[in-house]
Write a protein that holds these residues in place. Structure first.
Motif, PDB file in Angstrom:
ATOM      1  N   ARG A 132       0.871  -1.179   0.000  1.00 26.90           N
ATOM      2  CA  ARG A 132       0.000   0.000   0.000  1.00 26.90           C
ATOM      3  C   ARG A 132       0.902   1.221   0.000  1.00 26.90           C
ATOM      4  O   ARG A 132       1.808   1.329   0.835  1.00 26.90           O
ATOM      5  CB  ARG A 132      -0.907   0.001   1.237  1.00 26.90           C
ATOM      6  CG  ARG A 132      -1.831   1.199   1.289  1.00 26.90           C
ATOM      7  CD  ARG A 132      -2.774   1.109   2.473  1.00 26.90           C
ATOM      8  NE  ARG A 132      -3.783   0.083   2.270  1.00 26.90           N
ATOM      9  CZ  ARG A 132      -4.757  -0.172   3.142  1.00 26.90           C
ATOM     10  NH1 ARG A 132      -4.836   0.506   4.273  1.00 26.90           N
ATOM     11  NH2 ARG A 132      -5.644  -1.106   2.880  1.00 26.90           N
ATOM     12  N   ALA A 160      -0.664   9.703  -8.062  1.00 34.26           N
ATOM     13  CA  ALA A 160      -1.668   8.788  -7.511  1.00 34.26           C
ATOM     14  C   ALA A 160      -2.174   7.833  -8.590  1.00 34.26           C
ATOM     15  O   ALA A 160      -2.334   6.625  -8.339  1.00 34.26           O
ATOM     16  CB  ALA A 160      -2.829   9.580  -6.919  1.00 34.26           C
ATOM     17  N   ASP A 161      -2.411   8.346  -9.775  1.00 37.12           N
ATOM     18  CA  ASP A 161      -2.857   7.494 -10.882  1.00 37.12           C
ATOM     19  C   ASP A 161      -1.806   6.441 -11.212  1.00 37.12           C
ATOM     20  O   ASP A 161      -2.136   5.280 -11.494  1.00 37.12           O
ATOM     21  CB  ASP A 161      -3.143   8.338 -12.128  1.00 37.12           C
ATOM     22  CG  ASP A 161      -4.380   9.222 -11.989  1.00 37.12           C
ATOM     23  OD1 ASP A 161      -5.189   8.963 -11.075  1.00 37.12           O
ATOM     24  OD2 ASP A 161      -4.519  10.169 -12.785  1.00 37.12           O
ATOM     25  N   ALA A 164      -1.901   3.717  -8.566  1.00 34.30           N
ATOM     26  CA  ALA A 164      -3.115   2.911  -8.706  1.00 34.30           C
ATOM     27  C   ALA A 164      -3.022   1.937  -9.875  1.00 34.30           C
ATOM     28  O   ALA A 164      -3.619   0.849  -9.829  1.00 34.30           O
ATOM     29  CB  ALA A 164      -4.328   3.821  -8.871  1.00 34.30           C
ATOM     30  N   ARG A 170      -0.906  -0.688  -4.288  1.00 27.33           N
ATOM     31  CA  ARG A 170      -2.286  -0.244  -4.047  1.00 27.33           C
ATOM     32  C   ARG A 170      -2.216   1.169  -3.493  1.00 27.33           C
ATOM     33  O   ARG A 170      -1.464   1.434  -2.550  1.00 27.33           O
ATOM     34  CB  ARG A 170      -2.968  -1.173  -3.050  1.00 27.33           C
ATOM     35  CG  ARG A 170      -4.440  -0.889  -2.839  1.00 27.33           C
ATOM     36  CD  ARG A 170      -5.172  -2.096  -2.277  1.00 27.33           C
ATOM     37  NE  ARG A 170      -4.548  -2.601  -1.065  1.00 27.33           N
ATOM     38  CZ  ARG A 170      -5.175  -2.765   0.091  1.00 27.33           C
ATOM     39  NH1 ARG A 170      -6.456  -2.429   0.202  1.00 27.33           N
ATOM     40  NH2 ARG A 170      -4.558  -3.248   1.136  1.00 27.33           N
ATOM     41  N   LEU A 171      -2.966   2.069  -4.082  1.00 29.15           N
ATOM     42  CA  LEU A 171      -2.965   3.452  -3.613  1.00 29.15           C
ATOM     43  C   LEU A 171      -3.723   3.544  -2.298  1.00 29.15           C
ATOM     44  O   LEU A 171      -4.907   3.197  -2.216  1.00 29.15           O
ATOM     45  CB  LEU A 171      -3.610   4.360  -4.660  1.00 29.15           C
ATOM     46  CG  LEU A 171      -3.738   5.840  -4.273  1.00 29.15           C
ATOM     47  CD1 LEU A 171      -2.360   6.479  -4.095  1.00 29.15           C
ATOM     48  CD2 LEU A 171      -4.547   6.599  -5.325  1.00 29.15           C
ATOM     49  N   ILE A 198      -8.126  13.495  -4.488  1.00 26.35           N
ATOM     50  CA  ILE A 198      -7.651  12.175  -4.893  1.00 26.35           C
ATOM     51  C   ILE A 198      -8.779  11.145  -4.802  1.00 26.35           C
ATOM     52  O   ILE A 198      -8.926  10.272  -5.668  1.00 26.35           O
ATOM     53  CB  ILE A 198      -6.446  11.735  -4.023  1.00 26.35           C
ATOM     54  CG1 ILE A 198      -5.242  12.648  -4.260  1.00 26.35           C
ATOM     55  CG2 ILE A 198      -6.081  10.272  -4.302  1.00 26.35           C
ATOM     56  CD1 ILE A 198      -4.768  12.707  -5.682  1.00 26.35           C
ATOM     57  N   ARG A 199      -9.600  11.257  -3.767  1.00 25.95           N
ATOM     58  CA  ARG A 199     -10.670  10.269  -3.579  1.00 25.95           C
ATOM     59  C   ARG A 199     -11.774  10.373  -4.631  1.00 25.95           C
ATOM     60  O   ARG A 199     -12.567   9.441  -4.781  1.00 25.95           O
ATOM     61  CB  ARG A 199     -11.271  10.399  -2.176  1.00 25.95           C
ATOM     62  CG  ARG A 199     -10.356   9.840  -1.089  1.00 25.95           C
ATOM     63  CD  ARG A 199     -11.115   9.630   0.216  1.00 25.95           C
ATOM     64  NE  ARG A 199     -11.626  10.869   0.765  1.00 25.95           N
ATOM     65  CZ  ARG A 199     -10.951  11.655   1.599  1.00 25.95           C
ATOM     66  NH1 ARG A 199      -9.718  11.337   1.975  1.00 25.95           N
ATOM     67  NH2 ARG A 199     -11.497  12.768   2.067  1.00 25.95           N
ATOM     68  N   ASN A 201     -11.317  10.231  -7.786  1.00 27.30           N
ATOM     69  CA  ASN A 201     -10.980   9.202  -8.773  1.00 27.30           C
ATOM     70  C   ASN A 201     -10.590   7.875  -8.131  1.00 27.30           C
ATOM     71  O   ASN A 201     -10.617   6.834  -8.802  1.00 27.30           O
ATOM     72  CB  ASN A 201      -9.830   9.678  -9.667  1.00 27.30           C
ATOM     73  CG  ASN A 201     -10.235  10.813 -10.581  1.00 27.30           C
ATOM     74  OD1 ASN A 201     -11.373  10.876 -11.037  1.00 27.30           O
ATOM     75  ND2 ASN A 201      -9.302  11.722 -10.849  1.00 27.30           N
ATOM     76  N   HIS A 202     -10.218   7.942  -6.853  1.00 26.87           N
ATOM     77  CA  HIS A 202      -9.752   6.737  -6.157  1.00 26.87           C
ATOM     78  C   HIS A 202     -10.439   6.678  -4.788  1.00 26.87           C
ATOM     79  O   HIS A 202      -9.834   6.993  -3.761  1.00 26.87           O
ATOM     80  CB  HIS A 202      -8.230   6.767  -6.001  1.00 26.87           C
ATOM     81  CG  HIS A 202      -7.496   6.968  -7.286  1.00 26.87           C
ATOM     82  ND1 HIS A 202      -7.327   5.947  -8.214  1.00 26.87           N
ATOM     83  CD2 HIS A 202      -6.900   8.075  -7.830  1.00 26.87           C
ATOM     84  CE1 HIS A 202      -6.646   6.414  -9.254  1.00 26.87           C
ATOM     85  NE2 HIS A 202      -6.381   7.696  -9.046  1.00 26.87           N
ATOM     86  N   ASP A 204     -11.133   4.513  -2.657  1.00 29.36           N
ATOM     87  CA  ASP A 204     -10.589   3.678  -1.584  1.00 29.36           C
ATOM     88  C   ASP A 204      -9.304   4.242  -0.978  1.00 29.36           C
ATOM     89  O   ASP A 204      -8.787   3.682  -0.007  1.00 29.36           O
ATOM     90  CB  ASP A 204     -10.315   2.264  -2.093  1.00 29.36           C
ATOM     91  CG  ASP A 204     -11.603   1.518  -2.438  1.00 29.36           C
ATOM     92  OD1 ASP A 204     -12.640   1.822  -1.812  1.00 29.36           O
ATOM     93  OD2 ASP A 204     -11.575   0.647  -3.328  1.00 29.36           O
ATOM     94  N   ALA A 205      -8.793   5.323  -1.548  1.00 33.32           N
ATOM     95  CA  ALA A 205      -7.547   5.926  -1.044  1.00 33.32           C
ATOM     96  C   ALA A 205      -7.886   6.859   0.118  1.00 33.32           C
ATOM     97  O   ALA A 205      -7.844   8.081  -0.002  1.00 33.32           O
ATOM     98  CB  ALA A 205      -6.829   6.679  -2.166  1.00 33.32           C
TER      99      ALA A 205
END
Length: 242
Positions: A132, A160-161, A164, A170-171, A198-199, A201-202, A204-205
């Motif tokens: 992670r 971050a991309d 991921a 895992r981001l 960031i969240r 697009n992601h 779970d980050a």
């Protein structure tokens, strides 16, 4: 003997008292911020302290351990391999150390450049592990000059991309260190905004790693989920004594 030559029973009492005090600070800060204490993960940063302290903390129920330097972290992790610990690498990471760190770390807080993403991904795949990773954000123009690392805020979404999309990684979210000698609230507030972006697009980050011994209350008020605490738990830095 343990850190500073203290007998195990004495050192356990010291650590238990310090841990209770830190947990009380967290509880008070969460109450003031209207947050649930269960949202907070406390990481014991054991830099310069021996593996015996890690064992004692684990016995007290604290099993999230942070380290800054591979040359210290690697043997300590090996010595404590029988314990159910989560190892966090929280220091500046050189690319040529990525393979070693990927061998024991579960979470890497200090990913701040593309080359490091690639190196950690390659190492994780080779080792059959999943790491992670957090994007370390620079919130101080002098930070890079001081060698503290961190990606510029406008570079964080792209990094971050990359994390991921990298095999074996895992981001997890973002991390930052508040600027030295300044009010940490503006920096932590900015980090919270970046984490929210960031969240989008992601989702779970969700990790926001911010706050240490001197500013954990401000970090909690600004949305931190993970605190990296050393001195308040273990005392002043000292040479490792085994």
């Amino acid at each position: 003997m343990t850190a500073g030559g203290a007998a195990p029973r004495e050192r356990t009492a010291e650590l238990a008292e310090a841990l209770a005090a830190v947990r009380a600070r967290i509880a008070a800060a969460c109450a003031a911020a209207g947050r649930d204490e269960r949202e907070i993960t406390l990481i014991a940063v054991t830099k310069t302290f021996p593996a015996s302290d890690v064992r004692l903390l684990a016995g007290l129920g604290l099993t999230e351990v942070g380290e800054n330097r591979d040359q210290e972290a690697r043997p300590k992790a090996a010595e404590c391999a029988d314990l159910p610990l989560t190892w966090h690498f929280v220091g500046r990471l050189q690319t040529n150390k990525a393979r070693a760190v990927a061998g024991y770390a579960d979470v890497v807080h200090s990913v701040d450049r593309s080359r490091l993403v690639s190196a950690l991904s390659d190492a994780a795949v080779r080792g059959g592990r999943t790491l992670r990773c957090l994007v370390q954000v620079s919130l101080d123009e002098e930070e890079a000059a001081q060698g503290r690392g961190g990606a510029a805020p406008d570079a964080v979404p792209g990094l971050a991309d990359e994390i991921a999309g990298a095999p074996g990684l895992r981001l997890g979210g973002v991390m930052a260190v508040a600027p030295l000698g300044a009010d940490p609230v503006p920096a932590f507030t900015r980090l919270a905004r970046i984490a929210t972006e960031i969240r989008r697009n992601h989702p779970d980050a969700r990790i926001v790693s911010a706050g240490m011994s001197g500013d954990l209350e401000q970090a909690i008020a600004c949305g931190a989920t993970h605190l990296r605490v050393g001195t308040a738990l273990l005392g002043g830095r000292r040479a490792i004594v085994r």
